[in-house]
Every structure is written in structure tokens, then in C-alpha cells.
Design a protein around this motif. Structure first.
Motif, mmCIF file in Angstrom:
data_model
loop_
_atom_site.group_PDB
_atom_site.id
_atom_site.type_symbol
_atom_site.label_atom_id
_atom_site.label_comp_id
_atom_site.label_asym_id
_atom_site.label_seq_id
_atom_site.Cartn_x
_atom_site.Cartn_y
_atom_site.Cartn_z
ATOM 1 N N UNK A 283 -27.318 -30.183 24.737
ATOM 2 C CA UNK A 283 -25.771 -29.923 24.577
ATOM 3 C C UNK A 283 -25.383 -31.050 23.419
ATOM 4 N N UNK A 284 -24.623 -30.830 22.865
ATOM 5 C CA UNK A 284 -23.968 -32.216 22.000
ATOM 6 C C UNK A 284 -22.510 -32.203 21.814
ATOM 7 N N UNK A 285 -22.031 -31.596 22.642
ATOM 8 C CA UNK A 285 -20.621 -31.335 23.576
ATOM 9 C C UNK A 285 -19.735 -32.096 23.946
ATOM 10 N N UNK A 286 -18.534 -33.056 23.701
ATOM 11 C CA UNK A 286 -18.136 -33.621 24.262
ATOM 12 C C UNK A 286 -18.082 -33.680 25.787
ATOM 13 N N UNK A 287 -17.739 -33.061 26.988
ATOM 14 C CA UNK A 287 -18.277 -32.975 27.762
ATOM 15 C C UNK A 287 -19.757 -33.602 28.392
ATOM 16 N N UNK A 288 -20.738 -32.285 27.539
ATOM 17 C CA UNK A 288 -21.855 -33.504 28.083
ATOM 18 C C UNK A 288 -22.064 -34.434 28.140
ATOM 19 N N UNK A 289 -21.863 -35.287 26.598
ATOM 20 C CA UNK A 289 -21.864 -36.596 26.175
ATOM 21 C C UNK A 289 -21.553 -37.539 27.853
ATOM 22 N N UNK A 422 -28.266 -23.758 35.511
ATOM 23 C CA UNK A 422 -28.280 -24.124 33.221
ATOM 24 C C UNK A 422 -26.229 -24.088 33.045
ATOM 25 N N UNK A 423 -26.206 -24.638 32.389
ATOM 26 C CA UNK A 423 -24.998 -25.104 31.842
ATOM 27 C C UNK A 423 -24.333 -24.900 30.715
ATOM 28 N N UNK A 424 -23.178 -24.995 29.980
ATOM 29 C CA UNK A 424 -22.899 -24.488 29.414
ATOM 30 C C UNK A 424 -22.425 -25.741 28.954
ATOM 31 N N UNK A 425 -22.566 -26.039 27.355
ATOM 32 C CA UNK A 425 -22.328 -27.712 26.522
ATOM 33 C C UNK A 425 -20.794 -28.421 27.471
#
Length: 442
Positions: A283-289, A422-425
């Protein structure tokens, strides 16, 4: 099986599966199983809710419709009395996207006169008010979703977004009605159907050229800003053949069957799964980063250069070697990047080629890890999750306890189960990855 869900991606499927499994607090939910694609054989007799996880969010609309109808027919064959179409709580779909066409097709197949549309998920900050979708205190198109590499969301008005995708009329029921409870909402939904029927009769009398299926269903965007609103929607939809939305819309649905005494409302259980662990993130979401940055403070982390993947420099062997060299330390490998760098790579190689290469990388890596004894795998990102579970070909997953909001522990069947998260971004707290690995151990 009483409730059947068609989910347009794998993390979204696990998200709504745990919502059905836990139900309303203090009451319990349904015995829930998640299926990876449309099964080729009947479900186990004890399953009360079945969730078919598709990878249809970003495919052409006609393919998404065909896959969704196939899933619907299988769920009906298992005895399902109600079908849910689950999409992301940020309504990830371009104007040529799949949500409208899939709703239209399912509504026609099921003979639904009206269909609720509600992606609200207040526990994750997603709310619908006056027909507009908010992420926290921001309109959807100001939340960062306008920069999504696959489905940029540039309009927060769900009525406009949906009407550009659907051939059916779109109407709205506001929070002022929903807040009055399920009876008031039921009356409002009945009024929508009555008005639609009157319009169809007038059109038929005027020899309309619309055709027999045109405007056969009314799509109803329903506001929700709290879990109480979602519970009211669930109760009002107790006899609806089709309900659509984010996972939150399922919150109140198990109650309908529990209140009738048809299910017991038993809580989900999480078995113990020993063995090696791995964390794979795409994922490239802000939360994932942010989660990766936090994880890196205490655990080994390896960044994957997407350019090296595309040129063949980096392959599954390198990922497997890194993970196996750091067993017991919750090792994480990721291809996440900020939106600008992701766009640059996509422009250089083509979006579909980049996505296919990363899917193959993570899928093959997961296969090799499991073959070598890995039994606990945490995956970040919807597309990456789809690639991993497809590569592992696990068939069906039993839903366990909730690790974080919208993210359950899941377990394959057999004597040596594989545990997955399994985690959404955008889901999960800052320490999600370490906590997920520990939760999967039981």
C-alpha cells in the motif's frame, strides 16, 4: 447460509466479514467464512454468513459485473436470503468504474425495487451527510483520495458520482430521517419505492422508449454518521434482497436473524497458530507509510525499489532471504512510496505492468515462504492482499477475532492452518503490524 456478501477486493472482504462475525456489541454476530473467489463446491452447513472476496475493483466494468453475478448465484444456491455488495468506505470508483454497473446488475438479478447505498464507516472516520462522503472532517475529494493512483476521487457528492455510473435514478435520504430510527427510515424507503412505481406507471402509459428494465430500481444514498445510524439502517433493511455499502452497513444485519431466534450470536474465536511470520506491504497510503516508519523503529524492514523489480534486479529470492534471516523479529518488506514517486514509476513502465509485476512478486514470495514453513502472514494493501491470497489458493478462511477496527484474524482450514491478517491501506493504528503478528500467534 443466511447472508451473502460480494466484496470487490480481499481486504474489504475481511473487513465486512469481521463486522458480521462480531455484530452489535453484547449481542454477537454470525458464524462467518470468507471465500477467495467464487467457490466450486457448496459451503459448510454451519456457515451463517459467507463473504466472497473478488478482485474486481479495478477491472473493466463488464468483468466486474460478470464476476459479481457469478458470486451472487453461488450465494443464492447456499440459501442466502440477503445479498450485500461491499465496496470501499471511500467509494473507490472512477466515473467509468464498477460500483454503479455492479449495483445495477445485482438489483436486476434480485428484483430489487430500491437499493440502499451507504459506504459510511464511522469507526474509521467515514461518514455520509447530506449525500456527501467525508473522511474525518474532510470532504472525500479533499482527504487525499483525490490522489489515489487507481481510483482518484474528485467528487464527494455520492449522488453525482453514482448517477454518472448508473442507468437507474439516484435519490437521497438525509440524516434527519435516519436519526429518527429504523421505523422512520423504513417509511422513507417505502415512500421511495411508491414514488418510483408511480413514475414507472406514468412512463409506461406515455409509451416511453426506456425499455422494460430502465429505471426498474431506485438507488438510495442514505446518510450515516454514527454506529446507531448504521444499526437503524440494518434494521430497516431486514427484508431487502440487496444492500450495498462499506462494511459498516452490515453492522445491524446479524441482529435481524438473532432477534428472530434463528441464530445464537456466538462470538468469533481465534486459535493458536505457531510458526514463522512475515509482513508483506504494497500500500502507498499515508497511514501505511506511518505504520512502516513506526515498525522500523523496533523491527527489521526492507524497502523494495519498484524500478529494480521492473528491471529484474529484485525478485522473490531477495525478499524470502531477508524474511528468513530475521525470523522471530516480525520482518517486513514493502513497496510503498509517496504518491508522486508511484506516479513516476507508473508513467515510466505503465500502471498495469507495474501492478502485475508487484502482484507477481508478493504472490510468489508468499508461496515460497509458506512452502518453507511460514504460518503467519500479515499483508498491507488491498491489491497486495489479493495477490497473496490468490497465490496461496487457500479456498476459504474462517473469521476470528478483530485485531484492529475492520481487520480480523483469519485462518485457513486443515491440520496446519495458515493465519492471515489483510489490512486495507488506511486501516489500523501506528503499531498495527507488530500487534497483528502477535495476535495471529493466538
Amino acid at each position: 447460509m443466511l447472508i451473502g456478501v460480494i466484496a470487490d477486493d480481499f481486504t474489504g472482504a475481511s473487513d465486512i466479514a469481521v463486522t458480521l462475525a462480531k455484530g452489535i456489541q453484547g449481542e454477537g454476530g454470525l458464524k462467518t467464512t470468507q471465500y477467495l473467489g467464487v467457490p466450486s463446491r457448496p459451503a459448510e452447513a454451519e456457515v451463517e454468513a459467507g463473504v466472497v472476496a473478488l478482485k474486481s475493483r479495478s477491472v473493466p466494468a463488464d468483468r466486474a459485473v460478470a464476476q459479481s453475478l457469478a458470486a451472487c448465484r453461488w450465494l443464492q444456491a447456499q440459501g442466502c436470503e440477503q445479498i450485500l455488495f461491499k465496496y470501499c468506505s471511500t467509494f473507490d470508483s472512477t466515473d467509468s468504474g464498477n460500483i454503479g454497473p455492479v449495483i445495477d446488475a445485482l438489483a436486476t438479478h434480485l428484483g430489487a425495487k430500491s437499493v440502499v447505498v451507504c459506504p459510511a464507516f464511522p469507526a474509521m472516520g467515514r461518514s455520509v451527510y447530506q449525500g456527501h462522503l467525508f473522511v474525518g472532517d474532510r470532504l472525500l475529494n479533499e482527504s487525499g483520495m483525490q490522489h489515489h493512483p487507481l481510483t482518484p476521487m474528485t467528487d464527494a457528492d455520492l449522488r453525482r458520482v453514482l448517477q454518472r455510473q448508473s442507468h437507474n435514478p439516484v435519490v437521497h435520504i438525509g440524516w434527519q430521517t435516519v436519526s429518527q430510527g429504523s421505523d422512520a427510515l423504513s417509511r422513507a424507503l417505502a415512500k421511495v419505492e411508491q414514488q418510483a412505481e408511480t413514475s414507472r406507471e406514468r412512463a409506461s402509459g406515455a409509451a416511453s422508449n426506456a425499455g422494460p428494465q430502465a429505471n426498474a430500481t431506485t438507488l438510495v444514498v442514505v446518510d450515516a454518521i454514527s454506529e446507531a445510524d448504521l444499526a437503524a439502517i440494518g434494521e430497516a433493511c431486514r427484508y431487502a434482497p440487496l444492500v450495498t455499502g462499506g462494511s459498516g452497513v452490515a453492522l445491524g444485519l446479524p441482529h435481524n436473524f438473532i432477534a428472530q431466534g434463528r441464530v445464537s450470536g456466538q462470538p468469533a474465536r481465534t486459535p493458536q497458530v505457531p510458526g514463522a511470520e512475515a509482513i508483506l506491504v504494497g500500500s502507498c497510503s499515508g497511514a501505511t507509510r506511518e505504520q512502516i516508519a513506526e515498525h522500523q523503529k523496533h523491527h527489521p524492514v526492507m524497502m523494495i525499489d519498484v524500478g529494480d523489480v521492473m528491471s529484474g534486479i529484485t525478485g522473490p529470492d531477495r525478499l524470502v532471504d531477508f524474511i528468513q534471516a530475521h525470523q522471530g523479529q516480525s520482518p517486513l518488506v514493502y513497496s510503498s512510496g509517496d504518491p508522486a514517486s508511484v506516479r513516476q514509476i507508473q508513467q515510466q513502465y505503465g500502471r498495469e505492468k507495474v501492478a502485475a509485476a508487484l502482484d507477481a512478486l508478493f504472490g510468489t514470495t508468499a508461496q515460497r515462504l509458506v512452502a518453507a514453513g511460514t504460518r503467519r502472514i500479515v499483508v498491507g494493501g488491498g491489491e497486495t492482499s489479493g495477490a497473496v491470497v490468490s497465490a496461496l489458493d487457500l479456498g476459504a478462511l474462517t473469521i476470528g477475532e478483530e485485531i484492529d477496527v475492520g481487520v480480523p484474524a483469519m485462518f485457513s482450514q486443515g491440520e496446519e492452518p495458515i493465519a492471515l491478517a489483510l489490512k486495507s491501506g488506511n486501516f489500523g493504528g501506528k503499531t498495527f503490524f507488530a500487534r497483528a503478528v502477535a495476535s495471529l500467534r493466538g
